[in-house]
Design an enzyme around this catalytic site. Sequence first.
Site, PDB file in Angstrom:
ATOM      1  N   GLN A  53       0.824  -1.208   0.000  1.00 41.68           N
ATOM      2  CA  GLN A  53       0.000   0.000   0.000  1.00 41.68           C
ATOM      3  C   GLN A  53       0.861   1.262   0.000  1.00 41.68           C
ATOM      4  O   GLN A  53       0.338   2.358  -0.121  1.00 41.68           O
ATOM      5  CB  GLN A  53      -0.916   0.007   1.235  1.00 41.68           C
ATOM      6  CG  GLN A  53      -1.891  -1.139   1.282  1.00 41.68           C
ATOM      7  CD  GLN A  53      -2.712  -1.183   2.565  1.00 41.68           C
ATOM      8  OE1 GLN A  53      -2.787  -2.224   3.194  1.00 41.68           O
ATOM      9  NE2 GLN A  53      -3.324  -0.086   2.960  1.00 41.68           N
TER      10      GLN A  53
ATOM     11  N   ARG B  36      -8.273  -0.336   8.366  1.00 45.97           N
ATOM     12  CA  ARG B  36      -9.337   0.612   7.993  1.00 45.97           C
ATOM     13  C   ARG B  36      -9.558   1.610   9.130  1.00 45.97           C
ATOM     14  O   ARG B  36     -10.668   1.803   9.630  1.00 45.97           O
ATOM     15  CB  ARG B  36     -10.621  -0.160   7.700  1.00 45.97           C
ATOM     16  CG  ARG B  36     -11.329   0.419   6.488  1.00 45.97           C
ATOM     17  CD  ARG B  36     -12.389  -0.427   5.957  1.00 45.97           C
ATOM     18  NE  ARG B  36     -12.998   0.301   4.857  1.00 45.97           N
ATOM     19  CZ  ARG B  36     -13.884  -0.197   4.046  1.00 45.97           C
ATOM     20  NH1 ARG B  36     -14.286  -1.423   4.194  1.00 45.97           N
ATOM     21  NH2 ARG B  36     -14.398   0.516   3.074  1.00 45.97           N
ATOM     22  N   CYS B  37      -8.472   2.248   9.520  1.00 46.35           N
ATOM     23  CA  CYS B  37      -8.481   3.034  10.747  1.00 46.35           C
ATOM     24  C   CYS B  37      -7.285   3.963  10.721  1.00 46.35           C
ATOM     25  O   CYS B  37      -6.270   3.639  10.129  1.00 46.35           O
ATOM     26  CB  CYS B  37      -8.341   2.053  11.913  1.00 46.35           C
ATOM     27  SG  CYS B  37      -7.803   2.743  13.466  1.00 46.35           S
TER      28      CYS B  37
ATOM     29  N   GLU C 145     -12.577   4.732   5.935  1.00 46.95           N
ATOM     30  CA  GLU C 145     -12.594   3.941   7.160  1.00 46.95           C
ATOM     31  C   GLU C 145     -13.741   4.286   8.110  1.00 46.95           C
ATOM     32  O   GLU C 145     -13.953   3.579   9.105  1.00 46.95           O
ATOM     33  CB  GLU C 145     -11.280   4.169   7.914  1.00 46.95           C
ATOM     34  CG  GLU C 145     -11.157   5.575   8.490  1.00 46.95           C
ATOM     35  CD  GLU C 145      -9.743   5.922   8.936  1.00 46.95           C
ATOM     36  OE1 GLU C 145      -8.803   5.452   8.265  1.00 46.95           O
ATOM     37  OE2 GLU C 145      -9.586   6.643   9.919  1.00 46.95           O
TER      38      GLU C 145
END
Length: 793
Positions: free
Chosen positions: A229, A376-377, A747
């Site tokens: 990523q 996702r944070c 997120e």
Amino acid sequence: MTVTEESVEGAAEKPKDWLGQSIKRKEDDRFLAGRGNYIEDIDLPNMLHMAILRSPYAHARINSIDTSEATALPGVVAVVTGELLAQHNLAWMPTLSGDTQAVLATDKVRMQGQEVACVIAEDRYVAHDALELIDVDYEPLPAVVDPFDALEEGAPLIRDDKEGQTDNRVYHWEAGDAEATEEAFLEAHKVISVDTHYPRSHPSPLECCGCVADLNPASHRATIYMTSQAPHAIRTVFALVTGLPEQNIQIISPDIGGGFGNKVPVYPGYVVATAASLLLGRPVKWIEDRTGNLISTGFARDFHMKGELAVARDGQMLGVRVKMLSDQGYAYADAQPSKFKAGLFHIVTGSYDMPAAHIVCDGAYTNKAPGGVAYRCSFRITEASYLIERLVQNAAMELGMDPAELRRRNFIQPEQFPYTSATGFVYDSGDYEAAMDKALDMAGYGDLRAEQERRRTEGGMLLGIGLASMTEALGAGPSRDYDILGIKMFDSAELRVHPTGKAILKLGVRHQGQGHETTFAQIVAHELGIPPDDILVHEGDTDNTPYGLGTYASRSTPVAGAAAAMVARTLREKAKKIAAHLLEVSEDDLEWEHDRFSVKGAPSQVKTIQEIAFAAYTNHPLGMEAGLEGVHYYDPPNLTFPFATYVVVVEVDAETGEWKPLEVVAIDDCGVRINPMIVEGQIMGGLTEGFAMAAMQEISFDDDGNCIGSNFMDYLIPTAWETPHYDLGETVTPSPHHPLGCKGVGESATVGSPAAFVNAVVDAVAHLGVTNIDMPVTSAKVWEAIQRAQADA
Ligand code: CDP
């Protein structure tokens, strides 16, 4: 042929603003047709395959590793051990939080599933067969599974490899004002406490990790295709760790089948494959299997939190304090800014005007996988959001007040923005009450409460209504505060408009399914009027994109999206000069509309962006640099603060503890939406992950440190069968500092919704005396909580 102005398309098209349009995702043409290009699709000539031998023990000394039989198996080219890597100073590598992690174990294994040796073979089957021929003599040691036990005196020392490390404490960190918080608690009418564990979860992307490392002995170039990523930061880390010159390293992240934070860290598989390719002079492919992914790669959460909320008689919140212990596994590998030891957990004051706050955070080593990834944070915000929303629910219960009313009384008000929180965040904008009111309205809150009461008196299935009004900080960062391993958190966009008016936009981020190829084209289309179909968005190749920190923590739109808007604006300025030259007027006489400059008062005198682009290469003013290209590095002045209210309605069977969601309403505010359809997709995915964590997921361990949950029979992924229906809505409060008013959103629903699910179940059984049920809220736990509460009564 001669290229002329007339051959440039687009000039006659009607101008249109592409911002806010739900156009279909450009990338889906290849994804839905099975034409994506993932790591497994990459086959290079002469390529070898790598398989990893993992430790069956959570904690053991390695007395010896015999690789002779494996090496002798036909088709095996090499067997790599930690000892071999140590000769090249590669047995250990840095983590994203500045700790060290073994690439291949040398002295000891410190978690089940740890990488012990790798086989490199002519094909994948041989590589896996050879693993069984490696003989490792382990001497089992007592495993430390519980982080509280880990900090007890006399606990086995896990990181005895680290000089000066005498216990299992990783860090101690505090934020906020202890004294002011103490005083607030002295004033309190009630102190509400919640003692809870946010379970260890795993992002479990559809595609596991993998790489193809190709070190060409002739060109000395290392081309590494990997599921990353953050390819640019990884290239820098690889250069520093391996000593290879950075210009000779090209990291390519091809299509990625989901990341969710799992694909930010560097994993041993990448490093060994690269080292093996360097040593053998042939490309080496490593494809991780599901168990390898679940057992050894970046976990998320695993925070034990004791939170206390001080409230006045009328419900006014006076202060919050938290003691938190984080189970880090055997290495401190959180992906987070180095300044903040527990990520952004100090946003635990939530959406409330909280005068005082103090948090005390500790981390402990245990014999488990390292990770602490931002699943996702934004770096531990999920844990904070969960805790404050559980505290608010319990405060309402103790005060005998409606939870919506308690929130209403304490929300930061629209006129208070920019609002500085007790722990130092500067919230950019918000209208929390408007979002909550809309959610309550859509859910039919008043009727639901009446129905809940009716069922409680008449019997039958119980009804529970759970609320969560979350706000979060995302879009790291301002580089003054945010970095990863010292690399500042800005991001970048390079835009080239070709002579025919078509463009290529290159970005430092790397999407994993979020739709950047569409939304980032829409940003440029909005600024320059070039239709999105005429703009190619390119990401994930370090040789061909400008430097950036990557895609995680919903930072792409706040940072790279802003960079894209800014570079397009710069090109528009140049386009204006060219238009003035072409129309033979002064720049001041021109006005811009969507995709063209026209002469004020003479609207028929027009030059479209396509005509201007053509002129930039064929007829630009004397003295002006040719071309229409630029690059912008964007350093955001602040984070963005999206917010939402989630309302979850559940039905609970008090006899069995079984529960199911009946209704889920989500009102999200992420400022201006570039593509509402993509935003809704992000929210639905986020809600599903929130539901999964609340209802069914936990990576757990037995007393010996065996990982229970290293497969999808034990670690559950909700299917369409369990996943509830979602009713979505929005409010729009632009970010005042983002060039387009956007805030991140990817997120938000994962961060905010778990508390709504848990609050709903607790709300259903609160009248039976239940005040808390830890996630995952299984039927068994609900039933036990009811039994316990009734026994206590
Ligand atoms: O960094 P990541 O892409 O995971 O998250 P994001 O920036 O929140 O964006 C997720 C997707 O939603 C991207 O395609 C964004 O461009 C899109 N989005 C949008 O259309 N409008 C917003 N206000 C925020 C995101």
